[in-house]
Scaffold this motif. Structure first.
Motif, PDB file in Angstrom:
ATOM      1  N   LEU A   1       0.829  -1.205   0.000  1.00  0.00           N
ATOM      2  CA  LEU A   1       0.000   0.000   0.000  1.00  0.00           C
ATOM      3  C   LEU A   1       0.867   1.260   0.000  1.00  0.00           C
ATOM      4  CD1 LEU A   1      -2.842   1.226   0.161  1.00  0.00           C
ATOM      5  CD2 LEU A   1      -2.653   1.084   2.667  1.00  0.00           C
ATOM      6  N   PHE A   2       1.907   1.237   0.802  1.00  0.00           N
ATOM      7  CA  PHE A   2       2.818   2.382   0.901  1.00  0.00           C
ATOM      8  C   PHE A   2       3.467   2.665  -0.454  1.00  0.00           C
ATOM      9  CE2 PHE A   2       7.276   3.661   1.367  1.00  0.00           C
ATOM     10  CZ  PHE A   2       7.129   4.900   1.985  1.00  0.00           C
ATOM     11  N   VAL A   3       4.008   1.633  -1.085  1.00  0.00           N
ATOM     12  CA  VAL A   3       4.690   1.814  -2.373  1.00  0.00           C
ATOM     13  C   VAL A   3       3.713   2.344  -3.420  1.00  0.00           C
ATOM     14  CG1 VAL A   3       5.810   0.598  -4.287  1.00  0.00           C
ATOM     15  CG2 VAL A   3       6.494   0.117  -1.926  1.00  0.00           C
ATOM     16  N   ALA A   4       2.509   1.770  -3.491  1.00  0.00           N
ATOM     17  CA  ALA A   4       1.522   2.187  -4.483  1.00  0.00           C
ATOM     18  C   ALA A   4       1.162   3.659  -4.323  1.00  0.00           C
ATOM     19  CB  ALA A   4       0.274   1.325  -4.376  1.00  0.00           C
ATOM     20  N   GLU A   5       1.020   4.098  -3.083  1.00  0.00           N
ATOM     21  CA  GLU A   5       0.619   5.491  -2.864  1.00  0.00           C
ATOM     22  C   GLU A   5       1.781   6.453  -3.087  1.00  0.00           C
ATOM     23  OE1 GLU A   5      -1.515   8.259   0.517  1.00  0.00           O
ATOM     24  OE2 GLU A   5      -2.040   6.141   0.297  1.00  0.00           O
ATOM     25  N   VAL A   6       2.973   6.066  -2.654  1.00  0.00           N
ATOM     26  CA  VAL A   6       4.134   6.960  -2.798  1.00  0.00           C
ATOM     27  C   VAL A   6       4.448   7.220  -4.265  1.00  0.00           C
ATOM     28  CG1 VAL A   6       6.655   7.067  -2.516  1.00  0.00           C
ATOM     29  CG2 VAL A   6       5.203   6.516  -0.567  1.00  0.00           C
ATOM     30  N   LEU A   7       4.218   6.226  -5.117  1.00  0.00           N
ATOM     31  CA  LEU A   7       4.515   6.402  -6.544  1.00  0.00           C
ATOM     32  C   LEU A   7       3.688   7.526  -7.172  1.00  0.00           C
ATOM     33  CD1 LEU A   7       4.897   2.686  -7.706  1.00  0.00           C
ATOM     34  CD2 LEU A   7       6.697   4.379  -7.388  1.00  0.00           C
ATOM     35  N   GLY A   8       2.558   7.865  -6.559  1.00  0.00           N
ATOM     36  CA  GLY A   8       1.734   8.949  -7.067  1.00  0.00           C
ATOM     37  C   GLY A   8       1.851  10.214  -6.243  1.00  0.00           C
ATOM     38  N   SER A   9       2.882  10.278  -5.403  1.00  0.00           N
ATOM     39  CA  SER A   9       3.054  11.415  -4.501  1.00  0.00           C
ATOM     40  C   SER A   9       4.146  12.355  -5.022  1.00  0.00           C
ATOM     41  CB  SER A   9       3.444  10.903  -3.112  1.00  0.00           C
ATOM     42  OG  SER A   9       4.821  10.542  -3.096  1.00  0.00           O
ATOM     43  N   PRO A  10       4.376  13.485  -4.355  1.00  0.00           N
ATOM     44  CA  PRO A  10       5.459  14.384  -4.763  1.00  0.00           C
ATOM     45  C   PRO A  10       6.846  13.833  -4.449  1.00  0.00           C
ATOM     46  CG  PRO A  10       3.800  15.544  -3.443  1.00  0.00           C
ATOM     47  CD  PRO A  10       3.529  14.081  -3.306  1.00  0.00           C
ATOM     48  N   TYR A  11       6.896  12.727  -3.701  1.00  0.00           N
ATOM     49  CA  TYR A  11       8.183  12.150  -3.321  1.00  0.00           C
ATOM     50  C   TYR A  11       8.662  11.157  -4.378  1.00  0.00           C
ATOM     51  CZ  TYR A  11       7.043  14.190   1.189  1.00  0.00           C
ATOM     52  OH  TYR A  11       6.717  15.069   2.176  1.00  0.00           O
ATOM     53  N   THR A  12       9.979  11.026  -4.494  1.00  0.00           N
ATOM     54  CA  THR A  12      10.576  10.050  -5.404  1.00  0.00           C
ATOM     55  C   THR A  12      11.000   8.831  -4.605  1.00  0.00           C
ATOM     56  OG1 THR A  12      11.394  11.773  -6.896  1.00  0.00           O
ATOM     57  CG2 THR A  12      12.459   9.610  -7.025  1.00  0.00           C
ATOM     58  N   LEU A  13      10.430   7.685  -4.946  1.00  0.00           N
ATOM     59  CA  LEU A  13      10.803   6.437  -4.271  1.00  0.00           C
ATOM     60  C   LEU A  13      12.088   5.909  -4.888  1.00  0.00           C
ATOM     61  CD1 LEU A  13      10.147   4.101  -2.302  1.00  0.00           C
ATOM     62  CD2 LEU A  13       8.842   3.044  -4.165  1.00  0.00           C
ATOM     63  N   GLY A  14      13.122   5.780  -4.044  1.00  0.00           N
ATOM     64  CA  GLY A  14      14.378   5.225  -4.535  1.00  0.00           C
ATOM     65  C   GLY A  14      14.294   3.713  -4.634  1.00  0.00           C
ATOM     66  N   TRP A  15      14.231   3.052  -3.491  1.00  0.00           N
ATOM     67  CA  TRP A  15      14.118   1.590  -3.477  1.00  0.00           C
ATOM     68  C   TRP A  15      13.649   1.152  -2.104  1.00  0.00           C
ATOM     69  CZ3 TRP A  15      18.553   4.425  -3.497  1.00  0.00           C
ATOM     70  CH2 TRP A  15      19.439   4.275  -2.430  1.00  0.00           C
ATOM     71  N   VAL A  16      13.219  -0.105  -2.025  1.00  0.00           N
ATOM     72  CA  VAL A  16      12.788  -0.724  -0.773  1.00  0.00           C
ATOM     73  C   VAL A  16      13.605  -1.989  -0.598  1.00  0.00           C
ATOM     74  CG1 VAL A  16      10.861  -1.727   0.519  1.00  0.00           C
ATOM     75  CG2 VAL A  16      10.444   0.203  -1.034  1.00  0.00           C
ATOM     76  N   GLU A  17      14.110  -2.204   0.601  1.00  0.00           N
ATOM     77  CA  GLU A  17      14.935  -3.393   0.820  1.00  0.00           C
ATOM     78  C   GLU A  17      14.652  -3.969   2.201  1.00  0.00           C
ATOM     79  OE1 GLU A  17      18.925  -1.047   2.403  1.00  0.00           O
ATOM     80  OE2 GLU A  17      18.792  -1.681   0.311  1.00  0.00           O
ATOM     81  N   PRO A  18      14.814  -5.286   2.364  1.00  0.00           N
ATOM     82  CA  PRO A  18      14.656  -5.887   3.692  1.00  0.00           C
ATOM     83  C   PRO A  18      15.833  -5.486   4.587  1.00  0.00           C
ATOM     84  CG  PRO A  18      15.485  -7.506   2.146  1.00  0.00           C
ATOM     85  CD  PRO A  18      15.179  -6.274   1.347  1.00  0.00           C
ATOM     86  N   GLN A  19      15.653  -5.602   5.866  1.00  0.00           N
ATOM     87  CA  GLN A  19      16.774  -5.394   6.780  1.00  0.00           C
ATOM     88  C   GLN A  19      17.613  -6.668   6.785  1.00  0.00           C
ATOM     89  OE1 GLN A  19      16.280  -2.834  10.305  1.00  0.00           O
ATOM     90  NE2 GLN A  19      14.097  -3.269  10.114  1.00  0.00           N
ATOM     91  N   ILE A  20      18.922  -6.494   6.626  1.00  0.00           N
ATOM     92  CA  ILE A  20      19.832  -7.630   6.471  1.00  0.00           C
ATOM     93  C   ILE A  20      20.761  -7.713   7.677  1.00  0.00           C
ATOM     94  CG2 ILE A  20      21.693  -8.597   5.073  1.00  0.00           C
ATOM     95  CD1 ILE A  20      18.983  -8.752   3.727  1.00  0.00           C
ATOM     96  N   GLU A  21      20.935  -8.922   8.165  1.00  0.00           N
ATOM     97  CA  GLU A  21      21.885  -9.176   9.247  1.00  0.00           C
ATOM     98  C   GLU A  21      23.082  -9.930   8.677  1.00  0.00           C
ATOM     99  OE1 GLU A  21      22.128 -11.487  13.573  1.00  0.00           O
ATOM    100  OE2 GLU A  21      20.297 -11.544  12.371  1.00  0.00           O
ATOM    101  N   ILE A  22      24.293  -9.443   8.981  1.00  0.00           N
ATOM    102  CA  ILE A  22      25.509 -10.111   8.527  1.00  0.00           C
ATOM    103  C   ILE A  22      25.872 -11.200   9.528  1.00  0.00           C
ATOM    104  CG2 ILE A  22      27.945  -9.834   7.938  1.00  0.00           C
ATOM    105  CD1 ILE A  22      27.336  -6.947   7.188  1.00  0.00           C
ATOM    106  N   LEU A  23      26.061 -12.422   9.032  1.00  0.00           N
ATOM    107  CA  LEU A  23      26.372 -13.567   9.881  1.00  0.00           C
ATOM    108  C   LEU A  23      27.788 -14.056   9.625  1.00  0.00           C
ATOM    109  CD1 LEU A  23      23.090 -15.588   9.241  1.00  0.00           C
ATOM    110  CD2 LEU A  23      23.518 -13.968  11.100  1.00  0.00           C
ATOM    111  N   THR A  24      28.467 -14.472  10.674  1.00  0.00           N
ATOM    112  CA  THR A  24      29.764 -15.130  10.535  1.00  0.00           C
ATOM    113  C   THR A  24      29.533 -16.628  10.493  1.00  0.00           C
ATOM    114  OG1 THR A  24      30.850 -13.363  11.776  1.00  0.00           O
ATOM    115  CG2 THR A  24      32.050 -15.425  11.549  1.00  0.00           C
ATOM    116  N   THR A  25      30.030 -17.285   9.441  1.00  0.00           N
ATOM    117  CA  THR A  25      29.861 -18.726   9.287  1.00  0.00           C
ATOM    118  C   THR A  25      31.227 -19.389   9.195  1.00  0.00           C
ATOM    119  OG1 THR A  25      29.871 -18.730   6.863  1.00  0.00           O
ATOM    120  CG2 THR A  25      27.764 -18.241   7.947  1.00  0.00           C
TER     121      THR A  25
END
Length: 315
Positions: free
Chosen positions: A19-43
């Motif tokens: 819903l947020f993405v759909a509405e922002v695309l028609g707003s005065p704001y420019t949507l750059g990108w959306v990304e998940p929060q990433i955790e760096i793991l040591t393996t």
């Protein structure tokens, strides 16, 4: 005068994302990108990444700066209030209008007696450089900044690759392949990578370095798979592997099969905590370590073949 924008970092609850993405695309704001929060793991094999599937995603909005920052932020807070706390403002930053400013992130870097530089570098900055390897960044991995790449290049500068058949496994943008070609290795150098974008980027950088197209042959695929290995020559004098510790071991059967008598292998992408396991596997297969370099936790090892090949595959 340089145009300035405001970059807003927002946290958006996943249930509200569409819903947020759909509405922002028609707003005065420019949507750059959306990304998940990433955790760096040591393996055991180095590093890995895990996506936070429960927490909010991160969205980046941009807006040209026309009033004071306080006025812009006040309007943004009023705008996102419609989502009843499902969207929150995390960070605000003033940034220059992009255009080609991204190029500032890619600068010339000296590695031994060689410089790795993008083609837009100011010639005056390299007027005293002995040797320059021209590498433009692209979708393929490899800009010359990472310690693993630099350590391989430093080891290669201590070697004579003239006339040698070279495999470059995990070739990325082609840095190591092109260095080998510029220093007299036998054409073509065989550049192997699983990323299809590598082929285009290697071609670009081959032209950047005024080398003929036949200098590097790109092979897309996993070198540990038989159908990919079948496209490579029966024997190599030098094999470069810059992927990861476990991957280095998985590619060992191909290396053992194709390496020439007294041939050499440079392994990188290893970390301190899997060095012993990787080195033990190669020593058991008849390789002897000749040199080693460290960049923080990353390890690069030069090995020599001291065993008779188990078999040679004819292509």
């Amino acid at each position: 005068m340089e145009s300035m924008w405001l970059k807003y970092t927002l946290l958006v609850e996943q249930a509200t994302e569409d819903l947020f993405v759909a509405e922002v695309l028609g707003s005065p704001y420019t949507l750059g990108w959306v990304e998940p929060q990433i955790e760096i793991l040591t393996t055991e094999n180095g590093y890995d990444y895990a996506e936070n599937t429960e927490g909010p995603v991160v969205a980046y909005l941009f807006e040209p700066m026309q009033d004071s920052e306080e006025e812009h932020v006040s309007r943004l807070r009023a705008y996102i209030s419609r989502w009843d706390g499902q969207v929150s403002l995390k960070e605000i930053e003033q940034v220059a209008e992009e255009n080609e400013s991204w190029k500032e992130e890619f600068r010339e870097v000296q590695i031994g007696e060689w410089w790795v530089a993008p083609t837009w570098t100011d010639p005056q900055l390299l007027k005293d450089a002995k040797h320059v390897l021209w590498i433009d960044p692209g979708a393929a991995f490899g800009t010359g900044y990472h310690g693993t790449t630099q350590d391989i290049l430093l080891l290669l500068q201590e070697m004579d690759v003239t006339g040698k058949t070279v495999f470059d496994i995990g070739a990325g943008s082609g840095i190591l392949s092109l260095f080998s070609a510029l220093n007299g290795a036998k054409y073509p150098i065989w550049a192997i990578d699983i990323n299809p974008q590598s082929e285009y980027q290697v071609k670009v950088n081959t032209a950047n370095n005024h080398l003929p197209e036949e200098a590097v042959q790109v092979v897309i695929g996993d070198a540990s798979e038989q159908e990919v290995a079948a496209r490579l020559p029966a024997q190599a004098d030098l094999i470069l592997v810059n992927i990861g510790g476990d991957e280095n071991v998985s590619i060992l059967p191909l290396i053992r099969e194709r390496i020439a008598a007294d041939g050499q292998v440079i392994l990188s992408g290893i970390v301190d905590w899997n060095r012993e396991a990787v080195l033990s596997a190669f020593e058991a297969a008849g390789f002897q370590a000749e040199a080693e370099r460290h960049s923080e936790e990353w390890v690069t090892i030069l090995l020599k073949n001291t065993a008779v090949n188990h078999s040679v595959t004819t292509v």
